[in-house]
Design a protein around this motif. Structure first.
Motif, PDB file in Angstrom:
ATOM      1  N   LYS B  13       0.733  -1.035  -0.029  1.00 27.38           N
ATOM      2  CA  LYS B  13       0.006  -0.116  -0.001  1.00 27.38           C
ATOM      3  C   LYS B  13       0.883   1.258   0.001  1.00 27.38           C
ATOM      4  O   LYS B  13       0.324   2.315  -0.140  1.00 27.38           O
ATOM      5  CB  LYS B  13      -1.020   0.178   1.173  1.00 27.38           C
ATOM      6  N   ILE B  81      -3.774   6.820   4.853  1.00 26.62           N
ATOM      7  CA  ILE B  81      -4.048   5.680   3.674  1.00 26.62           C
ATOM      8  C   ILE B  81      -5.413   5.058   3.532  1.00 26.62           C
ATOM      9  O   ILE B  81      -6.329   5.142   2.844  1.00 26.62           O
ATOM     10  CB  ILE B  81      -2.932   4.719   3.381  1.00 26.62           C
ATOM     11  N   GLU B  82      -5.806   4.488   4.811  1.00 31.26           N
ATOM     12  CA  GLU B  82      -7.166   3.894   5.126  1.00 31.26           C
ATOM     13  C   GLU B  82      -8.243   4.709   5.273  1.00 31.26           C
ATOM     14  O   GLU B  82      -9.340   4.857   4.581  1.00 31.26           O
ATOM     15  CB  GLU B  82      -6.909   2.855   6.143  1.00 31.26           C
ATOM     16  N   ARG B  84      -8.426   8.082   4.216  1.00 32.39           N
ATOM     17  CA  ARG B  84      -8.730   8.967   3.017  1.00 32.39           C
ATOM     18  C   ARG B  84      -9.305   8.176   2.170  1.00 32.39           C
ATOM     19  O   ARG B  84     -10.383   8.593   1.566  1.00 32.39           O
ATOM     20  CB  ARG B  84      -7.125   9.345   2.572  1.00 32.39           C
ATOM     21  N   ASP B  85      -9.002   7.056   1.802  1.00 32.19           N
ATOM     22  CA  ASP B  85      -9.741   6.161   0.716  1.00 32.19           C
ATOM     23  C   ASP B  85     -10.828   5.161   1.335  1.00 32.19           C
ATOM     24  O   ASP B  85     -11.450   4.586   0.476  1.00 32.19           O
ATOM     25  CB  ASP B  85      -8.663   5.371  -0.126  1.00 32.19           C
ATOM     26  N   LYS B  86     -11.237   5.538   2.568  1.00 33.94           N
ATOM     27  CA  LYS B  86     -12.162   4.737   2.999  1.00 33.94           C
ATOM     28  C   LYS B  86     -11.943   3.294   2.964  1.00 33.94           C
ATOM     29  O   LYS B  86     -12.797   2.419   2.547  1.00 33.94           O
ATOM     30  CB  LYS B  86     -13.691   5.180   2.705  1.00 33.94           C
ATOM     31  N   THR B  87     -11.011   2.719   3.221  1.00 37.52           N
ATOM     32  CA  THR B  87     -10.542   1.561   2.934  1.00 37.52           C
ATOM     33  C   THR B  87     -10.497   0.420   3.956  1.00 37.52           C
ATOM     34  O   THR B  87     -10.329  -0.722   4.030  1.00 37.52           O
ATOM     35  CB  THR B  87      -9.186   1.105   2.139  1.00 37.52           C
ATOM     36  N   TRP B  88     -10.862   0.982   5.253  1.00 33.53           N
ATOM     37  CA  TRP B  88     -10.903   0.054   6.604  1.00 33.53           C
ATOM     38  C   TRP B  88     -11.843  -0.937   6.435  1.00 33.53           C
ATOM     39  O   TRP B  88     -11.399  -2.053   6.946  1.00 33.53           O
ATOM     40  CB  TRP B  88     -11.048   1.184   7.593  1.00 33.53           C
ATOM     41  N   LYS B  89     -12.919  -0.589   5.578  1.00 31.93           N
ATOM     42  CA  LYS B  89     -14.012  -1.810   5.757  1.00 31.93           C
ATOM     43  C   LYS B  89     -13.482  -2.881   4.946  1.00 31.93           C
ATOM     44  O   LYS B  89     -13.633  -3.930   5.602  1.00 31.93           O
ATOM     45  CB  LYS B  89     -15.171  -1.230   5.224  1.00 31.93           C
ATOM     46  N   GLN B  90     -12.914  -2.730   3.893  1.00 32.62           N
ATOM     47  CA  GLN B  90     -12.322  -3.884   3.010  1.00 32.62           C
ATOM     48  C   GLN B  90     -11.384  -4.463   3.973  1.00 32.62           C
ATOM     49  O   GLN B  90     -11.356  -5.755   3.970  1.00 32.62           O
ATOM     50  CB  GLN B  90     -11.519  -3.260   1.768  1.00 32.62           C
ATOM     51  N   VAL B  91     -10.246  -3.748   4.686  1.00 33.86           N
ATOM     52  CA  VAL B  91      -9.351  -4.322   5.252  1.00 33.86           C
ATOM     53  C   VAL B  91      -9.882  -5.403   6.365  1.00 33.86           C
ATOM     54  O   VAL B  91      -9.544  -6.376   6.781  1.00 33.86           O
ATOM     55  CB  VAL B  91      -8.359  -3.498   6.085  1.00 33.86           C
ATOM     56  N   GLY B 251     -14.109   0.503  10.854  1.00 30.31           N
ATOM     57  CA  GLY B 251     -13.902   0.871   9.551  1.00 30.31           C
ATOM     58  C   GLY B 251     -14.737   2.053   9.322  1.00 30.31           C
ATOM     59  O   GLY B 251     -15.409   2.819  10.032  1.00 30.31           O
TER      60      GLY B 251
END
Lengths: 305, 251
Positions: B13, B81-82, B84-91, B251
């Motif tokens: 990432k 990184i998480e 800003r791109d709202k990627t916590w949910k995917q993680v 998330g």
């Protein structure tokens, strides 16, 4: 013993973000293997909360969650390994390319590098090259998010409002993709939406949620039967006052110049016609109201309000 | 094994992120600024064991300002990184243990800190070669790589306390400003505690651990500060993980 294998089963699932507000109340969700389950409800009805609970994004408070026959809380990793998901907006790293976004998760799911090409091909993004995701259109981002959900070759696909931001062509493409995935790979799919017409053509089962409560759950056929129970019939005769007296059992009411009453099937409509004709009334209009599922959905959710 | 997979995922990432560019730019800044000074005064300066002197003298700006600021920035940027791109949910919906996700992120921060320290040393080396080209009489002694690595390891251990505090803050606050602001304010408090308030509490203050061994009167307690730093790391990592694990909404 259940006839078909249940993939998702929740019992008495309740959740509240704040003490005074109950967001979910006793949700008993049941998704059978191989189903395309449309999870419907207006915005703010509790769809995303339910899905977040199913995926462990919220710590569940009351009730039980069982996925693939396993208690989610105690088998989180095993269960998540078999699920592909898209919750609300696409979760993608804007500074990475499509391939790089998938590569971040590939080893986590333990799939071969070849799978990245396969899923990109499925969603039609195999030629995006070095273009980073922040330069993608919303439709492309949504497709890549679906590719990400498909990466682990999931047995269960959970898609929360996947049509958000898609143009009509994109919605049709997505619909075809979901049908194809369900038919060809036998993937069980849970898809949430606030627009019935978007999912009506691809789902086999429906769950309708409103203000945190399940109003309906069953197959499309069951929903149609449910729809029949509440069907309306419009009538216009040479003497509507006399018709009201003759059809008193049906409790007819004026709707403009014509009459409207509730009926439960085509045989009943024929019986009504016979009664009117046998009593020397000319029947100018005998028409069932066009109650499509969309109208039923609105009726259900507004009646419950 | 699972932690390694999660760690690999975290490092992927970092590609093309500001953290990487910052690592190179910040590491280059100090050595090249001092190059101008060294070029003028080199003949007077580096007499005995010139190589090791050159590398160890580069430690002071690193310990006092560059490293703490870099740690504050990299912790914030990495977590952003998480967010800003709202990627916590995917993680969090991927099949990874929460502990692995958490530790992989902390290890990514530590990797970036090591990368920064080593890049800094690389640029110090480059500036040394440039100086040698101009003044060939210098730098004819052996390079003590062990001493350089020992120096870097000590700096890294001293920075563990600060990096765990900033890691916790960056995980706790979704916005970029809060952890950055607290970090910078925290760093400014160190010289104030040292020189204005002259309080001994500064010895237990995580933002001062990298600075203290460079200050006369404290230099002899470098090992103690390293222990304090490790203890701080254990405390704050525990707090951060408990909060991460028990947060109602993820998330």
């Amino acid at each position: 013993m259940y006839m078909t294998k249940t993939i998702i089963r929740t019992e008495g699932l309740s959740y509240s973000y704040a003490k005074a507000v109950q967001t979910l109340s006793n949700i008993d969700l049941q998704v059978e293997q191989g189903a395309v389950y449309g999870f419907l409800g207006p915005n703010g009805s509790g769809k995303t909360t339910t899905i977040s609970l199913l995926l462990g994004l919220l710590n569940h408070q009351q009730g039980s969650i069982e996925i693939f026959g396993k208690d989610f809380k105690h088998h989180r990793i095993d269960v998540l390994r078999r699920i592909g998901s898209l919750v609300e907006a696409p979760s993608l790293y804007g500074h990475l390319t499509a391939k790089e976004n998938l590569e971040v998760y590939r080893p986590v799911y333990g799939v071969k590098p070849q799978r990245i090409k396969e899923v990109l091909k499925i969603v039609g993004l195999e030629d995006t090259g070095k273009k980073v995701c922040k330069k993608f259109s919303l439709g492309m981002k949504q497709r890549l998010a679906i590719a990400l959900a498909l990466l682990p070759s999931p047995e269960l696909l959970i898609l929360d409002e996947p049509t958000n931001g898609l143009d009509p062509a994109g919605i049709i493409e997505l619909r075809q993709l979901i049908k194809q995935l369900n038919k060809a790979s036998g993937i069980t799919i849970l898809i949430s939406s606030h627009i019935l017409s978007e999912v009506e053509k691809m789902v086999s089962h429906l769950g309708i949620i409103y203000r945190g409560k399940m109003l309906f759950q069953g197959t499309l056929q069951q929903l149609h039967a449910f729809q029949q129970q509440d069907a309306k019939l419009f009538i216009n005769t040479s003497n509507n006052e006399a018709a009201i007296q003759l059809l008193d059992n049906y409790q007819p009411q004026y709707d403009g110049e014509k009459l409207m009453l509730t009926f439960s099937g085509i045989e009943q409509a024929a019986a009504i016609n016979r009664t009117l004709v046998q009593n020397n009334l000319d029947v100018y209009l005998l028409q069932p109201a066009e109650t499509d599922l969309e109208q039923l959905f609105i009726n259900l959710t507004t009646t419950a309000a | 094994m699972n932690l390694l997979i999660s760690f690999r995922s975290e490092t992927l990432k970092l590609k093309r992120t500001l953290s990487v560019y910052l690592c190179i730019i910040a590491a280059a800044f100090g050595p090249f600024m001092s190059l101008l000074e060294v070029m003028d005064e080199a003949p007077k300066m580096l007499k005995h064991q010139p190589w090791i002197k050159h590398f160890l003298e580069g430690r002071e700006p690193m310990a006092i300002a560059l490293l703490p600021f870099y740690i504050i920035l990299v912790c914030t940027l990495l977590m952003q990184i998480e967010y800003r791109d709202k990627t916590w949910k995917q993680v969090l919906t991927s099949p990874q243990k929460l502990f692995d996700i958490f530790m992989a992120k902390f290890l990514a921060v530590q990797t970036m800190i090591w990368l920064f320290l080593l890049t800094y040393m690389l640029f110090l080396g480059i500036t040394a070669f440039i100086t040698e080209a101009v003044h060939p009489e210098l730098f004819d002694g052996p390079i003590n790589v062990f001493a350089i690595l020992q120096n870097n390891t000590q700096l890294w251990i001293l920075g563990l306390g600060l990096s765990s505090v900033q890691f916790w803050l960056s995980l706790r606050f979704k916005n970029f400003i809060a952890p950055l602001g607290i970090g910078i304010a925290g760093w400014f408090l160190s010289p104030m505690m040292l020189f204005q308030f002259k309080t001994s509490i500064v010895e237990y203050y995580p933002y001062a651990f990298t600075i203290l061994p460079e200050i006369p009167g404290h230099a002899g307690k470098a090992i103690t500060y390293q222990w304090y730093s490790v203890i701080t790391m254990m405390v704050f990592l525990t707090i951060a993980f408990v909060q991460f694990r028990t947060s109602k909404v993820k998330g």
